[in-house]
Design a protein around this motif. Structure first.
Motif, PDB file in Angstrom:
ATOM      1  N   GLY A  29       0.820  -1.210   0.000  1.00 52.47           N
ATOM      2  CA  GLY A  29       0.000   0.000   0.000  1.00 52.47           C
ATOM      3  C   GLY A  29       0.849   1.253   0.000  1.00 52.47           C
ATOM      4  N   MET A  30       1.924   1.247   0.782  1.00 52.05           N
ATOM      5  CA  MET A  30       2.817   2.399   0.815  1.00 52.05           C
ATOM      6  C   MET A  30       3.558   2.564  -0.515  1.00 52.05           C
ATOM      7  SD  MET A  30       2.205   3.858   3.605  1.00 52.05           S
ATOM      8  CE  MET A  30       3.490   5.092   3.581  1.00 52.05           C
ATOM      9  N   LEU A  31       3.936   1.445  -1.139  1.00 51.07           N
ATOM     10  CA  LEU A  31       4.559   1.529  -2.453  1.00 51.07           C
ATOM     11  C   LEU A  31       3.584   2.100  -3.481  1.00 51.07           C
ATOM     12  CD1 LEU A  31       6.562  -1.812  -2.693  1.00 51.07           C
ATOM     13  CD2 LEU A  31       7.501   0.501  -2.532  1.00 51.07           C
ATOM     14  N   PHE A  32       2.319   1.730  -3.358  1.00 48.64           N
ATOM     15  CA  PHE A  32       1.295   2.260  -4.260  1.00 48.64           C
ATOM     16  C   PHE A  32       1.174   3.774  -4.080  1.00 48.64           C
ATOM     17  CE2 PHE A  32      -3.128   3.407  -5.215  1.00 48.64           C
ATOM     18  CZ  PHE A  32      -3.172   3.027  -6.556  1.00 48.64           C
ATOM     19  N   LEU A  33       1.170   4.244  -2.836  1.00 49.72           N
ATOM     20  CA  LEU A  33       1.114   5.689  -2.585  1.00 49.72           C
ATOM     21  C   LEU A  33       2.344   6.399  -3.153  1.00 49.72           C
ATOM     22  CD1 LEU A  33      -0.253   5.817   1.069  1.00 49.72           C
ATOM     23  CD2 LEU A  33      -1.484   6.337  -1.054  1.00 49.72           C
ATOM     24  N   ALA A  34       3.507   5.781  -2.988  1.00 52.90           N
ATOM     25  CA  ALA A  34       4.732   6.367  -3.545  1.00 52.90           C
ATOM     26  C   ALA A  34       4.644   6.436  -5.064  1.00 52.90           C
ATOM     27  CB  ALA A  34       5.953   5.559  -3.119  1.00 52.90           C
ATOM     28  N   MET A  35       4.107   5.394  -5.672  1.00 55.60           N
ATOM     29  CA  MET A  35       3.948   5.382  -7.123  1.00 55.60           C
ATOM     30  C   MET A  35       2.996   6.481  -7.579  1.00 55.60           C
ATOM     31  SD  MET A  35       1.689   4.408  -9.815  1.00 55.60           S
ATOM     32  CE  MET A  35       0.475   3.518  -8.902  1.00 55.60           C
ATOM     33  N   CYS A  36       1.902   6.653  -6.869  1.00 50.34           N
ATOM     34  CA  CYS A  36       0.940   7.710  -7.230  1.00 50.34           C
ATOM     35  C   CYS A  36       1.588   9.090  -7.115  1.00 50.34           C
ATOM     36  CB  CYS A  36      -0.294   7.637  -6.336  1.00 50.34           C
ATOM     37  SG  CYS A  36      -1.337   6.206  -6.657  1.00 50.34           S
ATOM     38  N   ALA A  37       2.328   9.316  -6.042  1.00 46.16           N
ATOM     39  CA  ALA A  37       3.009  10.603  -5.863  1.00 46.16           C
ATOM     40  C   ALA A  37       4.028  10.827  -6.972  1.00 46.16           C
ATOM     41  CB  ALA A  37       3.680  10.660  -4.494  1.00 46.16           C
ATOM     42  N   ALA A  38       4.777   9.787  -7.330  1.00 42.67           N
ATOM     43  CA  ALA A  38       5.781   9.921  -8.386  1.00 42.67           C
ATOM     44  C   ALA A  38       5.128  10.189  -9.740  1.00 42.67           C
ATOM     45  CB  ALA A  38       6.652   8.669  -8.447  1.00 42.67           C
ATOM     46  N   ILE A  40       2.174  11.649 -10.288  1.00 43.93           N
ATOM     47  CA  ILE A  40       1.686  13.032 -10.282  1.00 43.93           C
ATOM     48  C   ILE A  40       2.856  13.996 -10.436  1.00 43.93           C
ATOM     49  CG2 ILE A  40       0.589  14.815  -8.862  1.00 43.93           C
ATOM     50  CD1 ILE A  40      -1.176  12.489  -7.708  1.00 43.93           C
ATOM     51  N   HIS A  41       3.955  13.709  -9.758  1.00 48.89           N
ATOM     52  CA  HIS A  41       5.143  14.553  -9.855  1.00 48.89           C
ATOM     53  C   HIS A  41       5.689  14.578 -11.284  1.00 48.89           C
ATOM     54  CE1 HIS A  41       8.857  16.544  -8.785  1.00 48.89           C
ATOM     55  NE2 HIS A  41       9.525  15.570  -9.373  1.00 48.89           N
ATOM     56  N   ALA A  42       5.582  13.463 -11.989  1.00 51.04           N
ATOM     57  CA  ALA A  42       6.059  13.411 -13.375  1.00 51.04           C
ATOM     58  C   ALA A  42       5.289  14.390 -14.260  1.00 51.04           C
ATOM     59  CB  ALA A  42       5.921  11.990 -13.922  1.00 51.04           C
ATOM     60  N   ILE A  43       4.014  14.560 -13.966  1.00 49.40           N
ATOM     61  CA  ILE A  43       3.163  15.449 -14.760  1.00 49.40           C
ATOM     62  C   ILE A  43       3.225  16.883 -14.236  1.00 49.40           C
ATOM     63  CG2 ILE A  43       0.777  15.888 -15.486  1.00 49.40           C
ATOM     64  CD1 ILE A  43       0.394  12.758 -15.120  1.00 49.40           C
ATOM     65  N   LEU A  44       3.233  17.013 -12.925  1.00 49.39           N
ATOM     66  CA  LEU A  44       3.253  18.323 -12.260  1.00 49.39           C
ATOM     67  C   LEU A  44       4.502  18.386 -11.370  1.00 49.39           C
ATOM     68  CD1 LEU A  44      -0.471  18.266 -11.088  1.00 49.39           C
ATOM     69  CD2 LEU A  44       0.423  19.399 -13.133  1.00 49.39           C
ATOM     70  N   PRO A  45       5.647  18.766 -11.923  1.00 50.72           N
ATOM     71  CA  PRO A  45       6.910  18.682 -11.192  1.00 50.72           C
ATOM     72  C   PRO A  45       6.962  19.462  -9.885  1.00 50.72           C
ATOM     73  CG  PRO A  45       7.258  19.592 -13.398  1.00 50.72           C
ATOM     74  CD  PRO A  45       5.809  19.285 -13.263  1.00 50.72           C
ATOM     75  N   PHE A  46       6.073  20.405  -9.698  1.00 50.17           N
ATOM     76  CA  PHE A  46       6.050  21.186  -8.456  1.00 50.17           C
ATOM     77  C   PHE A  46       5.319  20.451  -7.332  1.00 50.17           C
ATOM     78  CE2 PHE A  46       2.513  22.332 -11.199  1.00 50.17           C
ATOM     79  CZ  PHE A  46       1.409  22.150 -10.359  1.00 50.17           C
ATOM     80  N   ALA A  47       4.599  19.379  -7.678  1.00 49.86           N
ATOM     81  CA  ALA A  47       3.814  18.633  -6.680  1.00 49.86           C
ATOM     82  C   ALA A  47       4.592  17.412  -6.184  1.00 49.86           C
ATOM     83  CB  ALA A  47       2.493  18.179  -7.305  1.00 49.86           C
TER      84      ALA A  47
END
Length: 68
Positions: A29-38, A40-47
């Motif tokens: 689950g934590m890896l999934f959250l990290a993947m989601c954050a990464a 989103i960051h790929a699309i919106l580098p400021f996030a």
């Protein structure tokens, strides 16, 4: 043979099958959250600039000495 397949590894980290299943599920689950954050960051580098790496560092800290 079947019991060995399911129980050897959990025992090597001093857990029952169900304790290990819970730990591994939370880890996933934590890896999934990290993947989601990464992602989103790929699309919106400021996030989420440090979110994914922070999660990975915490997961590493919890697991790098398990079973030793």
């Amino acid at each position: 043979m079947i019991a060995r397949l399911f129980l050897d590894h959990p025992r090597s980290v001093d857990e029952s099958y169900f304790e290990h299943a819970l730990f591994a599920s939370r880890f996933a689950g934590m890896l999934f959250l990290a993947m989601c954050a990464a992602l989103i960051h790929a699309i919106l580098p400021f996030a989420f600039e440090k979110t994914a790496s922070g999660i990975i560092a915490k997961l590493y800290a919890k697991t790098h000495n398990r079973g030793q």
